[in-house]
Each structure stands twice: as structure tokens, then as C-alpha cells.
Design a protein around this motif. Structure first.
Motif, short mmCIF file in Angstrom:
data_model
loop_
_atom_site.label_atom_id
_atom_site.label_comp_id
_atom_site.label_asym_id
_atom_site.label_seq_id
_atom_site.Cartn_x
_atom_site.Cartn_y
_atom_site.Cartn_z
N ALA A 355 0.82 -1.21 0.00
CA ALA A 355 0.00 0.00 0.00
C ALA A 355 0.86 1.26 0.00
CB ALA A 355 -0.92 0.00 1.22
N ASP A 356 2.11 1.14 0.40
CA ASP A 356 3.01 2.30 0.46
C ASP A 356 4.40 1.85 0.01
OD1 ASP A 356 4.12 4.74 0.89
OD2 ASP A 356 4.20 4.56 3.08
N PRO A 357 4.89 2.25 -1.20
CA PRO A 357 4.30 3.31 -2.03
C PRO A 357 3.13 2.85 -2.90
CG PRO A 357 6.27 2.48 -3.08
CD PRO A 357 6.19 1.78 -1.76
N GLY A 358 2.97 1.54 -3.06
CA GLY A 358 1.87 1.05 -3.87
C GLY A 358 2.20 1.10 -5.35
N PRO A 359 1.25 0.69 -6.19
CA PRO A 359 1.43 0.78 -7.64
C PRO A 359 1.71 2.22 -8.08
CG PRO A 359 -0.47 -0.58 -7.11
CD PRO A 359 -0.03 0.06 -5.83
N ALA A 360 2.33 2.36 -9.23
CA ALA A 360 2.67 3.70 -9.73
C ALA A 360 1.43 4.56 -9.91
CB ALA A 360 3.44 3.59 -11.04
N CYS A 361 0.31 3.94 -10.28
CA CYS A 361 -0.92 4.71 -10.53
C CYS A 361 -1.50 5.31 -9.26
CB CYS A 361 -1.95 3.84 -11.24
SG CYS A 361 -2.45 2.37 -10.30
N TYR A 362 -1.01 4.90 -8.06
CA TYR A 362 -1.47 5.50 -6.82
C TYR A 362 -0.86 6.88 -6.59
CZ TYR A 362 -3.53 1.09 -5.11
OH TYR A 362 -4.29 -0.04 -4.93
N LEU A 381 -9.60 -0.70 -15.15
CA LEU A 381 -9.88 0.14 -13.99
C LEU A 381 -10.06 1.57 -14.45
CD1 LEU A 381 -7.37 -1.18 -11.29
CD2 LEU A 381 -9.86 -1.40 -11.25
N SER A 382 -11.02 2.25 -13.89
CA SER A 382 -11.33 3.61 -14.28
C SER A 382 -10.30 4.59 -13.72
CB SER A 382 -12.73 4.00 -13.79
OG SER A 382 -12.95 5.37 -13.94
N SER A 383 -10.03 5.64 -14.47
CA SER A 383 -9.14 6.68 -13.98
C SER A 383 -9.77 7.42 -12.79
CB SER A 383 -8.81 7.67 -15.09
OG SER A 383 -10.00 8.29 -15.57
N ARG A 384 -11.11 7.28 -12.62
CA ARG A 384 -11.75 7.90 -11.46
C ARG A 384 -11.23 7.30 -10.17
NH1 ARG A 384 -15.78 6.37 -14.33
NH2 ARG A 384 -16.42 4.87 -12.76
N GLY A 385 -10.78 6.02 -10.27
CA GLY A 385 -10.12 5.43 -9.13
C GLY A 385 -10.95 4.43 -8.36
N LEU A 386 -10.46 4.13 -7.15
CA LEU A 386 -11.03 3.09 -6.30
C LEU A 386 -11.87 3.71 -5.19
CD1 LEU A 386 -7.72 1.04 -5.92
CD2 LEU A 386 -9.46 0.80 -7.71
N LEU A 387 -12.52 2.84 -4.43
CA LEU A 387 -13.34 3.26 -3.27
C LEU A 387 -14.36 4.32 -3.66
CD1 LEU A 387 -10.57 3.44 -0.52
CD2 LEU A 387 -12.02 1.51 -1.14
N GLY A 388 -15.09 4.03 -4.78
CA GLY A 388 -16.13 4.96 -5.22
C GLY A 388 -15.60 6.31 -5.65
N GLY A 389 -14.38 6.34 -6.19
CA GLY A 389 -13.79 7.60 -6.62
C GLY A 389 -13.00 8.29 -5.54
N GLY A 390 -12.93 7.69 -4.34
CA GLY A 390 -12.21 8.33 -3.25
C GLY A 390 -10.70 8.20 -3.37
N MET A 391 -10.24 7.39 -4.33
CA MET A 391 -8.80 7.18 -4.51
C MET A 391 -8.52 7.19 -6.00
SD MET A 391 -6.57 4.02 -3.03
CE MET A 391 -4.79 3.97 -3.21
N SER A 392 -8.11 8.33 -6.55
CA SER A 392 -7.91 8.47 -7.99
C SER A 392 -6.69 7.69 -8.46
CB SER A 392 -7.77 9.95 -8.36
OG SER A 392 -6.64 10.50 -7.72
#
Length: 688
Positions: A355-362, A381-392
Motif C-alpha cells: 500500500a506504500d508506495p503502492g502501484p505507480a498509478c497511486y 480500472l477507471s481513472s476515477r479510481g477506487l473506493l467509489g472515486g475516493g482514490m484516484s
């Protein structure tokens, strides 16, 4: 007085996030919540999250009727060596047994690899002059002067916990109990783990190791569980609290404080229990699970709504002999890193960006291509991100790191991303074959159930490789372990080790062992307040041919609450069937023996039903967007994107499609057909 509600809450504590699944038994309403874990004191994340969740669903915590909790705290403490200072008291001349072990290499082809150092230093392992024989007879009584010397050594060592492990104590625990009681009186501040109480079985090395691990975890888990017990009693006084065990059953907080090693695999076990619940709701008795998270993937085989238990596992490199849900783990997750080996071939995992640093897209500093980056490059995976958009998610960063791999291969970024996902799928397929094909099960006769944050993205590729024709995606795949805690019953297990030939002459002795355990089960039911109509039992015998070194566990059918082992002829038949299943043959003429008898008592808890669909859900949903997605070809496919909350029971979607939700993303390949069943699970018919 505040009226009680029918809300029950499952809480799964992971290394990165703490997940909450709340269910209202009266209305079928479901509420989900995630918050960052607090590794320094996991209870803080639980209590804060409960408060946040109660505000989300609009109820007072004091009205909650039940809380079930699964945790990775014990496993993480063993991995990070963050338990207490521990000592061992053992039979004279056997203090080095924990280092001698089995004298086999941990890695067959690595001559330099060694087992981790024992958790108790050699100078903290004390000997007592005593001896119990192989028939349980007293060969040498406990020498009291050696006990006093051991107690003096314990006091000087500064140990916070002590493991008491004597030879043959599983047959006669009297000496262990004498010494443990003497230590408690002299040093009341030290936590004591006694091997005949932790797991009274033969094979002293595994028994000693398990008891030492339990003692090592006691100081840490005692503080954690005490804080949790006291705070939950204050905040949610009406809630019945259960802690999940590695065997898939719940125990009380006080029991967890006494036997913390039982929680070592409680998180994955909760996932398996959740999968069984979903399987029942959907009427699929035979399931292969695929729990894919950020670092690893756990797979298990469920046959006729039941999962087998394993009794010999390694946790953080240490052998543990306890009943645990039989799960196979492989280093394949969303954070698994793509890299080149010395042979020039591309590999994926087991090293993970975490989770830290995580994938480059994070956008947290990661600079290596991961499975998640590959999914972003392919538009899955959408560019809007994960967790309902809470993580772009940063698409350009993902393309950059995958492009670095592509340049070395001479491929396009998209083709390289597909190769990364094919490799990680192959890793998971091998893990699935290990618990299916290698144990006599044809995976084509099972349904694949993916869960975890990444499971539904990769299930299609795994199903095709295994010839599986159907996939079931649970309603909340990313939080299924938390949901599984709500469908888990209370349970407690006992074992009696005694090596006896399978014969009519020995039937009475074997059943006397069952009667001993049944008496303990009846006492446990009373202590836990389990009503007679909510009680259940499971009986099993560990059996082998007399020429074998390891045994098979043979389930025995129980009629009501009167467990009995069958006669010798029937017992042999059951063993032959188990041997045929495991090894493909059996010899009806070879002598068979029983090594141990096991009894599990169950306290059945009310199980939540299926969740209710949101009022806005429809059987004819419209995609909220479309985007280019790469599947298996060289060109992208224009793909509709749906929100899971818009899908009502009876909805049918023809692939290609992507279904997004708060905790996961589901991929429907071209040619697949996805249908929402009455329990709101997505059932995908795989077009081979």
C-alpha cells in the motif's frame, strides 16, 4: 431505555484497511465502511470505524445486537517479531528441541536458507527433571528443586510469557499442570501457555512450537483484546462479541486472550465462511474461492458447502499444529511487481509494492509496474479510481512504468499489460490446481467465486484456464471477509491422541475418548449460553495405515448430539474412501490405525439472509459511461460501464462489460453472460 435493534456488524482488520459490513436482520439493509487500520493499536480503528458507521446508518451503537471480529494482528506480530519476551519450561535435556526441529531444509534447493531463530533464546529455555512415558505412565516424578530453579530463571529473564511443554503431556498432563500452577503462584504477572491445553497432540516439535507461539502472542493480544472488550462493553453493551478463529468459528474475547494463536488465519477463514454463505444463497454447493487482495491471493475448495481443515501449517516460518481452514496462498495481488529474472524472462510477484508506495498509478512514489498498473493501462480500472472515486488513479504513471517493461520486450504497452495479467493468472491457476487437481477434484465440476478487491477483475482469465464454466461474484466482494464474520457460528474443538489399531476390541476405548470430549462440549455450551436447539457437533478420526508416517482426517457422521465412532468395519471403509480420494488407491488388506479423535462443538447463531436491492435498481440498467477496454485481442473493445447498485435481481448483461462498485470492479469478457440472482450476486456464464 434504548431499544435494541437487529443490526449486526462484521469487522475484518487488515494490514492496510479495516473493513466493516453491517446488516439489519429486519430489513435486509446493508451498510459498508472502510477506514485505515491502526497497527500500533488495532482497537482504535475498530472503535473509530464503529462510530463512523453508526453515524452513516443512523443508529446508536448501544442498540447494536452483535459484533464479530476477524484480525491479522497475530500473523503480523509473528511476521514482524513484535510479540512478548518469552521463555520455555520443558523436560530435562529437551530445551534444544525447538532448534533441532525436523532437520529438513525450509527451501529444498537453497542450501543456505535456514529456519527463523526460535522465539525463546536458549538461555531463556529452562529444564525440569520429570518424565512421563509413552503410555502416559509416570517414569520420574516432578523434581521440586528443578522447578524452583526454573522459576528463579524465569524471574531473572524478564519474560512476559512462558510456554510449559513436557514430553507425552498429551497423554498425561499432570506434570505440566503442577509446574504451571507453581509458576502462576510464584510469578503471577507472567502469562502461561500449557501445551496440553493449547493442543494436546503427539509430535512434540509441532506441539512445542504451537505452544511457544501462543505464549509469544499472549502479552500483545491480551492488551489488544482487553481494550476491545472494555470499550465495546461501554459503547455497545447489548452486542454479543465474537472473535474469529483460524478454523472458521467464533470464540469469546476471553478465549482469544488465552489462545491467541487460534486467530493466526482468522481473516482468510472468515472469507471462506462468507463464501459458503454466498454459495448457499445461490444454491451452488461446490465452490473454488479466489480471494485476491493487494499482496497475495488465497484459494480454497468448498465441497457440499463445507471446507476442509488443515492441521499442519507454517505461519511466518514457524510450524503450527491447530485446526485451520485449508487455504493455499500465492504471492499474486494487485500490488505484485513485474520484473525480469536472471534468465531474461518476465515474472510477476511475489514481491509486492504493497500500500506504500503502492502501484505507480497511486501517485505515492511507486516506480515499478504492478498488476494494478496493467489493469489501468488496459482500461479495466477507471481513472476515477477506487473506493467509489475516493482514490484516484494516474493513468499516465501506469503507462510509463508498464512502458518500461514493454521497451525491453519490444511490445506495445497494452500487449505487455496483457502479458503481466496472464502471468499473474497462471500463478493463481497453479495455486487452484494444488487444492483441486492434486487432491483428486476436477475444477470443472466447481464454480469459481472471486472476492477481495482484485478477485473479480481476474476471475475470467482463471476460469478459462481451468475450464470452469461459471463464476459467482458476491454482492460485496471486497468486504466478504467482514461479511463472513456475520455468518460464522460459535465453535470449540477438542482432540484426544491415542494410537490404536482399528478393531472391534478397541471400539470401546475410542468411544470413551469421544465421551470425554462430549462432557467438555456440554460444559462449553453451558458457559457460552448456547440453547439446546442451537447446538451441533462434528466428529472426525485421524487415521493411517500402520506403515504410514502421516494420517488422513476422516469425517464421521453424527446423529443429533450423540457422537459415536462406527464399528471397525465401517471405520475402515471410511478410511479407504478417504485414501482413495487423496492418493488414488487403497489396500483393503493392510492394517489401519487411529491416531487421534476430534470433536467440534457448535453454537448456531442466527444467520443474515440476502441483502435487499436499492430502490433505484432496475432490470434494464443503462451504462453510465463507455470506454475502450483491452480484453484478449490486439484491439480495444468499446465497453459499457455499469454501477453495481443499479442492477436489480433478474438483470442480464451481455459481455463485454465492466461493473463497478465501492469495493471492487467486475470484468465481463466478450461472449460471457452476467445475470444478477435473487441474492444480488452476479452469476457469469463463461463463454469458452
Amino acid at each position: 431505555m434504548v431499544a435494541a435493534t437487529n443490526w449486526i456488524i462484521g469487522i475484518d482488520v487488515g494490514g492496510t484497511f479495516t473493513d466493516f459490513y453491517a446488516f439489519d436482520r429486519s430489513t435486509g439493509q446493508v451498510a459498508l465502511h472502510k477506514r485505515p487500520s491502526t497497527p500500533d493499536n488495532p482497537a482504535r480503528a475498530i472503535l473509530s470505524g464503529l462510530d463512523e458507521l453508526a453515524g452513516k446508518i443512523g443508529i446508536a451503537l448501544e442498540t447494536i445486537s452483535g459484533v464479530a471480529h476477524g484480525t491479522t494482528v497475530a500473523t503480523n506480530a509473528l511476521i514482524q517479531r513484535k510479540g512478548g519476551t518469552v521463555a520455555v519450561v520443558t523436560t530435562k535435556n529437551f530445551r534444544d528441541l525447538l532448534e533441532i526441529g525436523r532437520q529438513v531444509r525450509p527451501k529444498l534447493y537453497d542450501l543456505k536458507a535456514d529456519y527463523p531463530q526460535p522465539l525463546a533464546r536458549r538461555e531463556h529455555r529452562f529444564e525440569v527433571d520429570e518424565r512421563i512415558g509413552p503410555a502416559g505412565e509416570v517414569i520420574r516424578p516432578v523434581d521440586q528443586e528443578s522447578v524452583r530453579a526454573a522459576i528463579r530463571g524465569l524471574a531473572e529473564s524478564g519474560a512476559e510469557a512462558c510456554a510449559v511443554c513436557f514430553l507425552f503431556s498429551y497423554l498425561n498432563p499432570d506434570h505440566e499442570r503442577q509446574v504451571a500452577e507453581a509458576i502462576r503462584k510464584a510469578l503471577p504477572g507472567i502469562a502461561i501457555s500449557v501445551s496440553s491445553e493449547v493442543q494436546p497432540e503427539f509430535r512434540e516439535y509441532e506441539r512445542f512450537s504451537t505452544t511457544l507461539l501462543n505464549a509469544y502472542l499472549q502479552p500483545l493480544l491480551d492488551n489488544y483484546m482487553s481494550t476491545l472488550r472494555d470499550e465495546l462493553a461501554r459503547l455497545a453493551p447489548r452486542a454479543r462479541v465474537g472473535i474469529n478463529q483460524s478454523n472458521g468459528g467464533l470464540m469469546s474475547i476471553d478465549r482469544a486472550r488465552e489462545f491467541p494463536i487460534r486467530t493466526a488465519l482468522s481473516g482468510p477463514a472468515a472469507g471462506a465462511m462468507g463464501a459458503i454463505h454466498i454459495a448457499r444463497l445461490s444454491g451452488r454447493p461446490n465452490i473454488i474461492t479466489l480471494d485476491m487482495g493487494g499482496t497475495s491471493a488465497d484459494v480454497a475448495l468448498i465441497s457440499n458447502y463445507d471446507v476442509k481443515l488443515a492441521f499442519n501449517r507454517d505461519v511466518a516460518g514457524f510450524p503450527v499444529r491447530l485446526p485451520m481452514v485449508d487455504i493455499n496462498t500465492v504471492g499474486a495481488g494487485g500490488g505484485s511487481i513485474a520484473w525480469f529474472d536472471r534468465d531474461g524472462l518476465l515474472k510477476v510477484g511475489p514481491l509486492s509494492a504493497g500500500a506504500d508506495p503502492g502501484p505507480a498509478c497511486y501517485s505515492r512514489g511507486g516506480n515499478e509496474a504492478t498488476v494494478t498498473d496493467a489493469n489501468v493501462v488496459l482500461g479495466r480500472l477507471s481513472s476515477r479510481g477506487l473506493l467509489g472515486g475516493g482514490m484516484s488513479l494516474d493513468v499516465e504513471a501506469a503507462r510509463r512504468v508498464v512502458g518500461n517493461i514493454a521497451d525491453k520486450l519490444g511490445f506495445s504497452a497494452e500487449r505487455t499489460a496483457q502479458g503481466i495479467l496472464d502471468i499473474v493468472a497462471a500463478n493463481m491457476v497453479r495455486a487452484i490446481r494444488a487444492i483441486s487437481v492434486e487432491r483428486g477434484h476436477d475444477p470443472r465440476n466447481f464454480v469459481l467465486m472471486p472476492f477481495g478487491g482484485a478477485g473479480p477483475l481476474h476471475a475470467g482469465a482463471c476460469a478459462r484456464a481451468l475450464g470452469i464454466s461459471e463464476i459467482i461474484v458476491p454482492f460485496s466482494p471486497g468486504i466478504l471477509s467482514a461479511q463472513g464474520l456475520l455468518v460464522t457460528d460459535l465453535s470449540e474443538s477438542w482432540v484426544r491422541s491415542k494410537r490404536l489399531a482399528v478393531s472391534d476390541e478397541n471400539s470401546a476405548v475410542l468411544n470413551s475418548l469421544v465421551d470425554e470430549m462430549l462432557a467438555e462440549a456440554e460444559n462449553w455450551w453451558e458457559v457460552e449460553g448456547v440453547a439446546p436447539d442451537r447446538r451441533g457437533l462434528k466428529l472426525a478420526a485421524d487415521m493411517r495405515y500402520q506403515s504410514q508416517n502421516y494420517e488422513l482426517q476422516v469425517p464421521i457422521e453424527v446423529a443429533g448430539l450423540t457422537p459415536r465412532l462406527p464399528d471397525a468395519r465401517r471405520l475402515r471403509e471410511l478410511f479407504f474412501a478417504a485414501h482413495e480420494q487423496a492418493y488414488g488407491f487403497h489396500n483393503p488388506d493392510d492394517p489401519v490405525e487411529v491416531i487421534a479423535v476430534r470433536l467440534t462443538a457448535i453454537g448456531l447463531l442466527p444467520s443474515p439472509g440476502a441483502p435487499s436491492a436499492p430502490e433505484s435498481a432496475t432490470r434494464n440498467p443503462e451504462p453510465f459511461e463507455r470506454r475502450k477496454v483491452w480484453f484478449t485481442g490486439d484491439e480495444p473493445v468499446d465497453t459499457p460501464i455499469y454501477m453495481r447498485s443499479s442492477l436489480a435481481p433478474g438483470t442480464t448483461i451481455q459481455g463485454p462489460a465492466i461493473i463497478e462498485q465501492f469495493d471492487a470492479t467486475t470484468l465481463v469478457f466478450p461472449g460471457d453472460i452476467a445475470t444478477v440472482d435473487d441474492a444480488l450476486n452476479i452469476v457469469i456464464k463463461v463463454g469458452q
